[in-house]
Design a protein around this motif. Structure first.
Motif, mmCIF file in Angstrom:
data_model
loop_
_atom_site.group_PDB
_atom_site.id
_atom_site.type_symbol
_atom_site.label_atom_id
_atom_site.label_comp_id
_atom_site.label_asym_id
_atom_site.label_seq_id
_atom_site.Cartn_x
_atom_site.Cartn_y
_atom_site.Cartn_z
ATOM 1 N N GLY A 158 0.813 -1.216 0.000
ATOM 2 C CA GLY A 158 0.000 0.000 0.000
ATOM 3 C C GLY A 158 0.841 1.258 0.000
ATOM 4 N N ARG A 159 1.895 1.248 0.787
ATOM 5 C CA ARG A 159 2.790 2.404 0.833
ATOM 6 C C ARG A 159 3.472 2.612 -0.517
ATOM 7 N NH1 ARG A 159 7.993 1.685 4.202
ATOM 8 N NH2 ARG A 159 8.461 0.522 2.323
ATOM 9 N N GLU A 160 3.887 1.534 -1.139
ATOM 10 C CA GLU A 160 4.544 1.656 -2.439
ATOM 11 C C GLU A 160 3.577 2.167 -3.504
ATOM 12 O OE1 GLU A 160 6.223 -2.205 -2.976
ATOM 13 O OE2 GLU A 160 7.657 -1.916 -1.357
ATOM 14 N N PHE A 161 2.305 1.764 -3.411
ATOM 15 C CA PHE A 161 1.301 2.287 -4.330
ATOM 16 C C PHE A 161 1.136 3.795 -4.138
ATOM 17 C CE2 PHE A 161 -3.102 3.489 -5.189
ATOM 18 C CZ PHE A 161 -3.165 3.195 -6.537
ATOM 19 N N LEU A 162 1.099 4.243 -2.882
ATOM 20 C CA LEU A 162 0.978 5.677 -2.621
ATOM 21 C C LEU A 162 2.189 6.449 -3.136
ATOM 22 C CD1 LEU A 162 -0.584 5.686 0.953
ATOM 23 C CD2 LEU A 162 -1.673 6.297 -1.212
ATOM 24 N N TYR A 163 3.385 5.901 -2.951
ATOM 25 C CA TYR A 163 4.583 6.551 -3.489
ATOM 26 C C TYR A 163 4.502 6.642 -5.011
ATOM 27 C CZ TYR A 163 7.571 6.970 0.629
ATOM 28 O OH TYR A 163 8.118 7.347 1.827
ATOM 29 N N ALA A 164 4.053 5.585 -5.660
ATOM 30 C CA ALA A 164 3.927 5.611 -7.127
ATOM 31 C C ALA A 164 2.942 6.690 -7.549
ATOM 32 C CB ALA A 164 3.489 4.247 -7.636
ATOM 33 N N PHE A 165 1.831 6.795 -6.850
ATOM 34 C CA PHE A 165 0.853 7.829 -7.161
ATOM 35 C C PHE A 165 1.451 9.222 -7.009
ATOM 36 C CE2 PHE A 165 -2.432 10.801 -5.788
ATOM 37 C CZ PHE A 165 -3.260 10.771 -6.894
ATOM 38 N N VAL A 166 2.176 9.451 -5.914
ATOM 39 C CA VAL A 166 2.785 10.761 -5.671
ATOM 40 C C VAL A 166 3.804 11.087 -6.762
ATOM 41 C CG1 VAL A 166 4.335 12.028 -4.116
ATOM 42 C CG2 VAL A 166 2.372 10.804 -3.204
ATOM 43 N N PHE A 167 4.650 10.134 -7.121
ATOM 44 C CA PHE A 167 5.652 10.385 -8.154
ATOM 45 C C PHE A 167 5.004 10.685 -9.500
ATOM 46 C CE2 PHE A 167 8.808 7.975 -5.471
ATOM 47 C CZ PHE A 167 9.555 9.106 -5.175
ATOM 48 N N PHE A 168 3.992 9.922 -9.879
ATOM 49 C CA PHE A 168 3.324 10.186 -11.149
ATOM 50 C C PHE A 168 2.588 11.524 -11.125
ATOM 51 C CE2 PHE A 168 3.658 5.535 -11.952
ATOM 52 C CZ PHE A 168 4.396 5.643 -13.123
ATOM 53 N N ALA A 169 1.977 11.858 -9.996
ATOM 54 C CA ALA A 169 1.292 13.148 -9.883
ATOM 55 C C ALA A 169 2.288 14.301 -9.981
ATOM 56 C CB ALA A 169 0.528 13.224 -8.564
ATOM 57 N N ALA A 185 5.206 14.207 -11.516
ATOM 58 C CA ALA A 185 5.686 14.254 -12.897
ATOM 59 C C ALA A 185 4.643 14.899 -13.806
ATOM 60 C CB ALA A 185 6.011 12.846 -13.379
ATOM 61 N N PHE A 186 3.379 14.574 -13.604
ATOM 62 C CA PHE A 186 2.318 15.159 -14.406
ATOM 63 C C PHE A 186 2.223 16.663 -14.161
ATOM 64 C CE2 PHE A 186 -2.203 16.092 -15.246
ATOM 65 C CZ PHE A 186 -2.239 15.719 -16.579
ATOM 66 N N ALA A 187 2.322 17.076 -12.897
ATOM 67 C CA ALA A 187 2.278 18.502 -12.559
ATOM 68 C C ALA A 187 3.459 19.244 -13.175
ATOM 69 C CB ALA A 187 2.255 18.694 -11.049
ATOM 70 N N LEU A 188 4.606 18.604 -13.179
ATOM 71 C CA LEU A 188 5.800 19.216 -13.781
ATOM 72 C C LEU A 188 5.631 19.368 -15.285
ATOM 73 C CD1 LEU A 188 8.613 20.270 -13.086
ATOM 74 C CD2 LEU A 188 9.486 17.994 -13.539
#
Length: 64
Positions: free
Chosen positions: A44-55, A57-60
């Motif tokens: 679950g934590r790794e899924f949240l980290y993946a979401f944060v990183f993709f978000a 990157a998308f914001a950037l």
């Protein structure tokens, strides 16, 4: 902004190293039936980290 991305990348690398060394190599948690809850929490934590990183990157991409 560069400092922020550097720090979050360091956090990700440290988390990956911790997961690989302590959970996979040293303790062999996937082989232990009693560790299923801990492995679920880590997944679950790794899924949240993946979401944060993709978000981020998308914001950037949108900002640049």
């Amino acid at each position: 902004m560069t400092l922020f991305f550097t720090l979050i990348t360091i956090q990700a690398v440290l988390g990956a190293a911790d997961n690989l060394w302590h959970h996979e190599i040293t303790e062999r948690l996937p082989a232990k039936r009693a560790a299923s809850l801990e492995l679920s929490l880590h997944a679950g934590r790794e899924f949240l980290y993946a979401f944060v990183f993709f978000a981020l990157a998308f914001a950037l991409l949108l900002a640049g």
